[in-house]
Design a protein around this motif. Structure first.
Motif, PDB file in Angstrom:
ATOM      1  N   ILE A 252      22.600  61.068  74.959  1.00  7.65           N
ATOM      2  CA  ILE A 252      22.755  60.778  73.534  1.00  7.65           C
ATOM      3  C   ILE A 252      22.732  59.272  73.309  1.00  7.65           C
ATOM      4  CG2 ILE A 252      24.535  60.737  71.703  1.00  7.65           C
ATOM      5  CD1 ILE A 252      25.339  63.550  72.555  1.00  7.65           C
ATOM      6  N   GLU A 253      22.073  58.863  72.213  1.00 13.00           N
ATOM      7  CA  GLU A 253      22.205  57.492  71.701  1.00 13.00           C
ATOM      8  C   GLU A 253      22.826  57.587  70.316  1.00 13.00           C
ATOM      9  OE1 GLU A 253      18.306  55.740  71.469  1.00 13.00           O
ATOM     10  OE2 GLU A 253      18.093  55.544  73.651  1.00 13.00           O
ATOM     11  N   SER A 254      23.618  56.600  69.928  1.00 10.10           N
ATOM     12  CA  SER A 254      24.193  56.592  68.579  1.00 10.10           C
ATOM     13  C   SER A 254      23.328  55.738  67.662  1.00 10.10           C
ATOM     14  CB  SER A 254      25.616  56.050  68.604  1.00 10.10           C
ATOM     15  OG  SER A 254      26.439  56.960  69.308  1.00 10.10           O
ATOM     16  N   HIS A 255      22.960  56.299  66.524  1.00  5.53           N
ATOM     17  CA  HIS A 255      22.092  55.603  65.566  1.00  5.53           C
ATOM     18  C   HIS A 255      22.684  55.698  64.165  1.00  5.53           C
ATOM     19  CE1 HIS A 255      18.239  54.992  67.912  1.00  5.53           C
ATOM     20  NE2 HIS A 255      18.921  55.756  68.746  1.00  5.53           N
ATOM     21  N   VAL A 256      22.282  54.767  63.312  1.00  5.60           N
ATOM     22  CA  VAL A 256      22.758  54.812  61.928  1.00  5.60           C
ATOM     23  C   VAL A 256      21.682  55.437  61.033  1.00  5.60           C
ATOM     24  CG1 VAL A 256      21.956  52.461  61.358  1.00  5.60           C
ATOM     25  CG2 VAL A 256      23.810  53.495  60.037  1.00  5.60           C
ATOM     26  N   LEU A 257      22.126  56.346  60.171  1.00  9.63           N
ATOM     27  CA  LEU A 257      21.243  56.924  59.155  1.00  9.63           C
ATOM     28  C   LEU A 257      21.774  56.510  57.794  1.00  9.63           C
ATOM     29  CD1 LEU A 257      18.875  58.832  58.403  1.00  9.63           C
ATOM     30  CD2 LEU A 257      20.533  60.692  58.304  1.00  9.63           C
ATOM     31  N   GLN A 258      20.869  56.078  56.922  1.00 11.45           N
ATOM     32  CA  GLN A 258      21.279  55.622  55.597  1.00 11.45           C
ATOM     33  C   GLN A 258      20.965  56.680  54.544  1.00 11.45           C
ATOM     34  OE1 GLN A 258      20.696  51.456  54.644  1.00 11.45           O
ATOM     35  NE2 GLN A 258      19.303  51.242  56.377  1.00 11.45           N
ATOM     36  N   ALA A 259      21.663  56.573  53.417  1.00 14.67           N
ATOM     37  CA  ALA A 259      21.368  57.422  52.270  1.00 14.67           C
ATOM     38  C   ALA A 259      21.583  56.600  51.006  1.00 14.67           C
ATOM     39  CB  ALA A 259      22.247  58.662  52.265  1.00 14.67           C
ATOM     40  N   PHE A 260      21.022  57.086  49.916  1.00 13.35           N
ATOM     41  CA  PHE A 260      20.978  56.311  48.672  1.00 13.35           C
ATOM     42  C   PHE A 260      21.216  57.226  47.479  1.00 13.35           C
ATOM     43  CE2 PHE A 260      18.114  54.904  51.925  1.00 13.35           C
ATOM     44  CZ  PHE A 260      18.368  53.550  52.047  1.00 13.35           C
ATOM     45  N   VAL A 261      21.781  56.659  46.419  1.00 12.75           N
ATOM     46  CA  VAL A 261      21.943  57.453  45.209  1.00 12.75           C
ATOM     47  C   VAL A 261      21.707  56.576  43.983  1.00 12.75           C
ATOM     48  CG1 VAL A 261      24.452  57.138  45.043  1.00 12.75           C
ATOM     49  CG2 VAL A 261      23.396  59.167  44.043  1.00 12.75           C
ATOM     50  N   THR A 262      21.068  57.169  42.981  1.00  9.67           N
ATOM     51  CA  THR A 262      20.823  56.426  41.736  1.00  9.67           C
ATOM     52  C   THR A 262      21.915  56.752  40.723  1.00  9.67           C
ATOM     53  OG1 THR A 262      19.592  58.182  40.635  1.00  9.67           O
ATOM     54  CG2 THR A 262      18.327  56.698  42.046  1.00  9.67           C
ATOM     55  N   GLU A 263      21.832  56.095  39.590  1.00 10.50           N
ATOM     56  CA  GLU A 263      22.667  56.442  38.440  1.00 10.50           C
ATOM     57  C   GLU A 263      22.391  57.909  38.061  1.00 10.50           C
ATOM     58  OE1 GLU A 263      21.027  54.035  35.240  1.00 10.50           O
ATOM     59  OE2 GLU A 263      19.058  54.315  36.130  1.00 10.50           O
ATOM     60  N   GLY A 264      23.316  58.509  37.325  1.00 10.00           N
ATOM     61  CA  GLY A 264      23.125  59.890  36.901  1.00 10.00           C
ATOM     62  C   GLY A 264      21.999  60.006  35.882  1.00 10.00           C
ATOM     63  N   LEU A 265      21.150  60.992  36.073  1.00 10.73           N
ATOM     64  CA  LEU A 265      20.035  61.214  35.152  1.00 10.73           C
ATOM     65  C   LEU A 265      20.052  62.666  34.687  1.00 10.73           C
ATOM     66  CD1 LEU A 265      17.313  59.461  37.319  1.00 10.73           C
ATOM     67  CD2 LEU A 265      18.415  58.520  35.283  1.00 10.73           C
ATOM     68  N   LYS A 266      19.317  62.940  33.626  1.00 10.43           N
ATOM     69  CA  LYS A 266      19.202  64.331  33.174  1.00 10.43           C
ATOM     70  C   LYS A 266      18.463  65.152  34.237  1.00 10.43           C
ATOM     71  CE  LYS A 266      19.645  63.562  28.315  1.00 10.43           C
ATOM     72  NZ  LYS A 266      19.015  63.472  26.998  1.00 10.43           N
ATOM     73  N   PRO A 267      18.584  66.489  34.181  1.00  9.55           N
ATOM     74  CA  PRO A 267      17.938  67.310  35.212  1.00  9.55           C
ATOM     75  C   PRO A 267      16.455  66.985  35.357  1.00  9.55           C
ATOM     76  CG  PRO A 267      19.408  68.642  33.917  1.00  9.55           C
ATOM     77  CD  PRO A 267      19.385  67.283  33.263  1.00  9.55           C
ATOM     78  N   GLY A 306      23.507  50.313  57.190  1.00  5.63           N
ATOM     79  CA  GLY A 306      22.161  50.121  57.710  1.00  5.63           C
ATOM     80  C   GLY A 306      21.616  48.742  57.392  1.00  5.63           C
ATOM     81  N   ASN A 307      20.426  48.459  57.940  1.00  2.00           N
ATOM     82  CA  ASN A 307      19.765  47.188  57.668  1.00  2.00           C
ATOM     83  C   ASN A 307      18.714  47.349  56.572  1.00  2.00           C
ATOM     84  OD1 ASN A 307      21.233  45.497  59.305  1.00  2.00           O
ATOM     85  ND2 ASN A 307      19.950  45.873  61.115  1.00  2.00           N
ATOM     86  N   LEU A 308      18.257  46.194  56.050  1.00  2.00           N
ATOM     87  CA  LEU A 308      17.381  46.212  54.875  1.00  2.00           C
ATOM     88  C   LEU A 308      15.973  46.777  55.088  1.00  2.00           C
ATOM     89  CD1 LEU A 308      18.578  42.884  53.251  1.00  2.00           C
ATOM     90  CD2 LEU A 308      18.951  45.212  52.418  1.00  2.00           C
ATOM     91  N   PRO A 309      15.352  46.594  56.278  1.00  2.00           N
ATOM     92  CA  PRO A 309      13.991  47.138  56.411  1.00  2.00           C
ATOM     93  C   PRO A 309      13.903  48.630  56.071  1.00  2.00           C
ATOM     94  CG  PRO A 309      14.440  45.651  58.219  1.00  2.00           C
ATOM     95  CD  PRO A 309      15.734  45.790  57.451  1.00  2.00           C
ATOM     96  N   MET A 310      14.911  49.402  56.445  1.00  2.00           N
ATOM     97  CA  MET A 310      14.845  50.833  56.141  1.00  2.00           C
ATOM     98  C   MET A 310      15.076  51.091  54.643  1.00  2.00           C
ATOM     99  SD  MET A 310      14.011  53.761  57.129  1.00  2.00           S
ATOM    100  CE  MET A 310      13.729  53.479  58.865  1.00  2.00           C
ATOM    101  N   VAL A 311      15.870  50.237  54.010  1.00  2.00           N
ATOM    102  CA  VAL A 311      16.068  50.364  52.564  1.00  2.00           C
ATOM    103  C   VAL A 311      14.710  50.209  51.867  1.00  2.00           C
ATOM    104  CG1 VAL A 311      17.216  49.410  50.531  1.00  2.00           C
ATOM    105  CG2 VAL A 311      18.389  49.400  52.755  1.00  2.00           C
TER     106      VAL A 311
END
Ligand SMILES: Cc1cc2nc3c(=O)[nH]c(=O)nc-3n(C[C@H](O)[C@H](O)[C@H](O)COP(=O)(O)OP(=O)(O)OC[C@H]3O[C@@H](n4cnc5c(N)ncnc54)[C@H](O)[C@@H]3O)c2cc1C
Ligand SMILES: [Zn+2]
Lengths: 416, 84
Positions: A252-267, A306-311
């Motif tokens: 096993i190697e340990s890695h970072v996974l990023q996630a993102f969320v925007t402001e709330g929007l209509k469906p 996480g770092n910026l390149p993945m962003v």
């Protein structure tokens, strides 16, 4: 207290004064029959099934921070059963089946929303691969619908179908897939375990194992020594560090996974969509935020950010698939440390130390796995037998060559 | 994160590809040791010796020592020189 519509009404009329803390906060005892290390989804689910299904009493879950503060509260909540290989297929199928009744099982609303999971194809080759995957899913008894362009244009009209570089050719939809409320899963299992007498001990970090004559005796913790008949490790991105305390070196190697969320929007986004080019996937939360993510950063990391390149990469991939995303404001991004195993599949197994068990290597798939992982790990710890739906998640498969490399990318964790 | 390539100087990490632990340089003679060589990893939270390729630059393989919690780069050498 059993939650019900009646309780909601009663409390609405009495100023919501009737709600009680959902679990106790006990002091650790000197010893337990079973100690589970890690109060994430898998650790809590394991404790719940050990107590409920196997009647094991005297169990503790030791969590170094707070319950649900790890990846179980950081993931993007996608639940699906559309893997490709035997071993993974039956396991995730079992897990999805358990998801469908989990709210009733726990008397806690995990907000499972079977809005479908759609994988896109952008070339003839990719469409063939999707057809093969769909057939594997159908043969396992799960659902799969191969969608042509017309159907897809009606289902998700907002995609950039004619993208010059990555035109959309079709997709594979699993209607029973979807999302669930991640925190509720941790809290629901925690409450269920507590109700069955499990001690949930927070701010208690395991710092070592006491092993005598090859058998586990207990754990050293930041709150003192705790004896244990059996110990189960379920610490997600920290499996290597914990196992090292027992003299093991893991695949096993340990890695970072990023996630993102925007402001709330209509469906807007009616399903879970994964782009077939560049790893990008997106769904919309019940609060309206667009939740999306991509690949791990690509090199070992224990930095929970996480770092910026993945962003930038994720934003570019999102814009290629759905140009309108550029109009949404991204509110937050975060990261979680994950065990990336050498073949991309998890491990639920015994270890060379008697009474010490391992649950780890969950990579990208650990949230959807939570119910079946807890049930299988509890089965193994209680009976010494591997559950039939998790029988291939063995530690020695790397030696015997029975790898579960769903992506077919070899021993490269950053390629899974 | 920026990596100083011995040939090209300090460059953005996006010019580099990550392969994995530098222990891959120590190919064992004994076939029995191969499982461990291919699959087992130290994976500590401190300094990690690893292999990167400057794939969008001079294409040299590099031996890099990096702290995997802070991403501080402690050392960069050509892999072929590190192998000795
Ligand atoms: C950004 C992101 C998005 C993801 N998206 C998805 C998705 O959409 N679908 C999906 O299926 N999976 C997803 N995953 C993967 C999934 O979240 C994980 O695989 C899964 O949550 C791991 O299991 P867990 O819940 O038990 O982990 P965790 O919640 O991390 O639990 C492990 C716990 O162990 C504790 N611990 C560690 N060391 C010690 C110690 N020494 N002593 C005591 N306690 C310790 C930690 O504090 C932690 O609380 C995602 C992961 C991330 C990071
Ligand atoms: Zn260079």
């Amino acid at each position: 207290m059993r939650y019900s519509a009646f309780q909601v009404l009663k409390n609405a009329l009495t100023g919501n004064t009737g709600w009680k803390p959902v679990w106790r906060n006990p002091e650790p005892k000197k010893a337990y029959d079973v100690v589970i290390v890690g109060g994430g989804g898998h650790g809590l689910a394991t404790a719940y099934y050990l107590a409920k299904t196997y009647g094991v009493q005297n169990i503790a879950v030791l969590e170094k921070g707070y319950l649900g503060g790890g990846n179980v509260g950081r993931n993007t909540t996608v639940v699906r059963a559309n893997y490709l290989l035997d071993g993974n297929l039956e396991f995730y199928s079992k897990s999805l089946e358990m998801w469908e009744t989990l709210s009733q099982e726990l008397n806690y609303n995990v907000m499972l929303s079977q809005r479908g999971v759609l994988m896109l194809g952008h070339s003839d080759g990719q469409m063939e691969a999707l057809a093969r995957r769909g057939n594997a899913n159908l043969a396992t008894g799960d659902d799969a619908v191969l969608m042509g362009l017309d159907e897809l244009r009606a289902f998700t009209p907002y995609l950039d179908f004619d993208n010059g570089r990555f035109p959309v050719k079709g997709g594979l939809l699993q209607r029973t897939g979807g999302t669930a409320r991640h925190d509720a899963v941790a809290w629901g299992y925690a409450r269920g375990a507590d109700l069955h007498g499990v001690d949930l001990i927070q701010n208690c970090e395991v710092t070592g194992f006491r092993i005598e004559n090859g058998a586990i005796k207990g754990v050293e913790t930041s709150r003192g020594y705790i004896g244990a008949g059996k110990v189960g490790m379920a610490v997600a991105g920290r499996s290597s560090q914990l196992a090292e305390m027992a003299g093991m070196r893991l695949p096993i190697e340990s890695h970072v996974l990023q996630a993102f969320v925007t402001e709330g929007l209509k469906p807007l986004i009616n399903t879970v969509i994964s782009f077939g080019m560049g790893h990008f996937y997106i769904s919309q939360s019940d609060k309206g935020g667009l939740v999306y993510g991509g690949d791990i950063d690509g090199y070992n990391s224990y930095s929970q950010r996480g770092n910026l390149p993945m962003v930038e990469h994720v934003a570019e991939a999102g814009m290629a698939l759905m140009p309108m995303l550029g109009r949404a404001r991204q509110l937050r991004s975060w990261g979680g440390i994950m065990d990336m195993s050498m073949d991309g599949a998890p491990i639920i197994d015994t270890t060379p130390v008697d009474g010490l068990f391992l649950n780890g290597g969950w990579c990208y798939g650990g949230f959807k796995a939570t119910p079946a992982s807890g049930a299988a790990f509890a089965h193994l710890m209680a009976t010494g037998q591997h559950a039939d739906y998790a029988a291939k998640f063995r530690l020695n498969r790397f030696e015997t060559g029975h790898l579960l490399d769903d992506e077919g990318t070899g021993p490269r964790p950053n390629r899974h | 994160m920026r990596i100083t390539c011995p040939h090209c100087g300090e460059r953005d990490s996006r010019e580099f590809d990550y392969l994995g632990a530098a222990s891959l340089l120590e190919r064992p003679e004994n076939p029995a040791a191969f499982t461990d060589y291919i699959y087992s990893r130290e994976n500590s939270a401190g300094d990690n010796a690893e292999l990167w390729q400057h794939s969008m630059g001079c294409r040299a393989w590099l031996y890099v020592v990096r702290n995997v919690t802070t991403h501080d780069i402690k050392q960069v050498r050509l892999a072929r020189e590190a192998r000795t």
